[in-house]
Design a protein around this motif. Structure first.
Motif: not given
Length: 115
Positions: A37-41, A64-69, A80-98
């Motif tokens: 999950f992610r949370q932007a300001p 994120v389809k086609g860019r994240f795996s 794991y979360l592989q993030m490619n072709s990152l964009k400014p709008e991907d800026t956030a705090v990223y969390y994992c959970n069930n």
């Protein structure tokens, strides 16, 4: 109590890549669908990607389809979360959970994408 520890975030230029890791404690990890999950300001936390425990089927937010795996290593209790072709709008705090987000949240890892 399951603990989740995210790492791998950082500052990257647009178009760059990062790989996030989430180490989970607890014996139920290998039989739990895990998610990022992610949370932007100023915004609510949102779903990014999930991976099942059996068939390892994955699902992604449209943004994120086609860019994240997403992937997992049950032997290491890590997702794991592989993030490619990152964009400014991907800026956030990223969390994992069930997938339901019902475990205690970790501290997250900050991802900042500069334009």
């Amino acid at each position: 109590q399951v603990q989740l520890v995210e790492s791998g975030g950082g500052l990257v230029q647009a178009g760059g890549s990062l790989r996030l890791s989430c180490a989970a404690s607890g014996r139920t990890f290998s039989t739990t669908t895990m998610a990022w999950f992610r949370q932007a300001p100023g915004k609510e936390r949102e779903f990014v990607a999930a991976i099942s425990w059996g068939t390892l089927s994955t699902s992604y937010a449209d943004s994120v389809k086609g860019r994240f795996s997403i992937s997992r290593d049950n032997a290491k209790n890590t997702v794991y979360l592989q993030m490619n072709s990152l964009k400014p709008e991907d800026t956030a705090v990223y969390y994992c959970n069930n997938r339901q987000g019902t475990r205690s949240w970790g501290q997250g890892t900050q991802v900042t994408v500069s334009s």
